[in-house]
Scaffold this motif. Structure first.
Motif, mmCIF file in Angstrom:
data_model
loop_
_atom_site.group_PDB
_atom_site.id
_atom_site.type_symbol
_atom_site.label_atom_id
_atom_site.label_comp_id
_atom_site.label_asym_id
_atom_site.label_seq_id
_atom_site.Cartn_x
_atom_site.Cartn_y
_atom_site.Cartn_z
ATOM 1 N N TYR A 160 7.990 23.437 -4.937
ATOM 2 C CA TYR A 160 7.660 22.032 -5.175
ATOM 3 C C TYR A 160 6.224 21.743 -4.749
ATOM 4 C CZ TYR A 160 7.828 16.934 -4.454
ATOM 5 O OH TYR A 160 7.565 15.587 -4.460
ATOM 6 N N ARG A 161 5.853 22.200 -3.579
ATOM 7 C CA ARG A 161 4.479 21.999 -3.117
ATOM 8 C C ARG A 161 3.478 22.718 -4.019
ATOM 9 N NH1 ARG A 161 3.495 18.009 0.506
ATOM 10 N NH2 ARG A 161 1.503 19.071 0.732
ATOM 11 N N ALA A 162 3.835 23.916 -4.447
ATOM 12 C CA ALA A 162 2.940 24.675 -5.324
ATOM 13 C C ALA A 162 2.761 23.979 -6.666
ATOM 14 C CB ALA A 162 3.491 26.084 -5.537
ATOM 15 N N ALA A 163 3.792 23.238 -7.101
ATOM 16 C CA ALA A 163 3.724 22.526 -8.368
ATOM 17 C C ALA A 163 2.995 21.192 -8.257
ATOM 18 C CB ALA A 163 5.134 22.292 -8.914
ATOM 19 N N GLY A 164 2.556 20.849 -7.049
ATOM 20 C CA GLY A 164 1.803 19.620 -6.853
ATOM 21 C C GLY A 164 2.623 18.457 -6.338
ATOM 22 N N GLY A 165 3.878 18.699 -5.966
ATOM 23 C CA GLY A 165 4.713 17.640 -5.411
ATOM 24 C C GLY A 165 4.190 17.159 -4.077
#
Length: 230
Positions: A160-165
């Motif tokens: 999620y963080r890697a996807a920009g969340g």
């Protein structure tokens, strides 16, 4: 008439009237929303899909008055319908379309998450991460917690963080899940994102992790510099 039937709780009549109206003017977004709402209440997911696919490429006049939110309602329920009938890929396609146009309006997280879990097991988090990163409200988080194991949630937090969340609560859940599942690599990957947590939340999280016998991880969480947003 369909609108009044929905207000009165006569979903069966509302569905029939909406179906007739949509056959006449397939581009009528208001009718599509009424059809979707009544179909969802009745559980007529296969019927909704059949109608939606039949009118998808049908030439239609455009109503003079249009409400874009109604098309969003229709597509959100259609995503749920695909999910309920096990058509995960189509559900993802519809979800992506809604999230791209009106991310705050997508309301079908629970059936989508359940369907993807049934199809891909824990690997579903790889599909869900970029979709959830598009949602600014975080409505996906509760069904995610209910559906996936701590190990999968730890992976989800990283993805999620890697996807920009950017929703901080996902980081908190990911860190706790990683600690519970013994996923130290995932925990380490999420620690830098802990700066987005409220300091009191971060301290409470560290204490909870320590109570699980992971003082090493709790210490790592406590010593990471906290960035306060002014």
């Amino acid at each position: 008439m369909a609108d009044r039937c929905i207000a009165l709780g006569d979903d069966e009549r509302a569905f029939d009237l909406s179906k007739q109206a949509l056959e006449l003017v397939p581009a009528d977004d208001t009718t599509a929303a009424h059809l979707a709402q009544s179909a969802e209440r009745l559980g007529y997911f296969e019927e909704l899909i059949e109608i939606a696919e039949r009118i998808a490429d049908t030439h239609s006049p455009r109503p003079v008055i249009r409400v874009d939110n109604n098309r969003t309602i229709f597509r959100s329920v259609l995503a749920a319908a695909y999910a309920h009938t096990g058509q995960s890929e189509k559900a993802v396609t519809e979800a992506f379309a809604v999230l791209s146009e009106s991310p705050e309006e997508f309301q079908s997280w629970e059936p989508l998450i359940s369907s993807l879990r049934d199809t891909y097991a824990d690997a579903a988090v790889e599909v869900l991460a970029p979709l959830t990163a598009m949602d600014p409200g975080g409505a996906f988080l509760e069904p995610m917690i209910k559906t996936f194991s701590p190990s999968a949630l730890a992976d989800f937090g990283v993805l999620y963080r890697a996807a920009g969340g950017t929703i901080p609560e996902v980081t908190r859940v990911g860190l706790l899940s990683a600690a519970m599942a013994g996923r130290d690599v995932a925990f380490a990957a999420l620690v830098p994102a802990a700066s987005s947590l409220d300091p009191l939340v971060r301290v409470g999280l560290a204490d909870r992790i320590a109570s699980k016998g992971r003082d090493d991880l709790a210490t790592e969480l406590r010593i990471e510099p906290v960035i306060l947003r002014l």
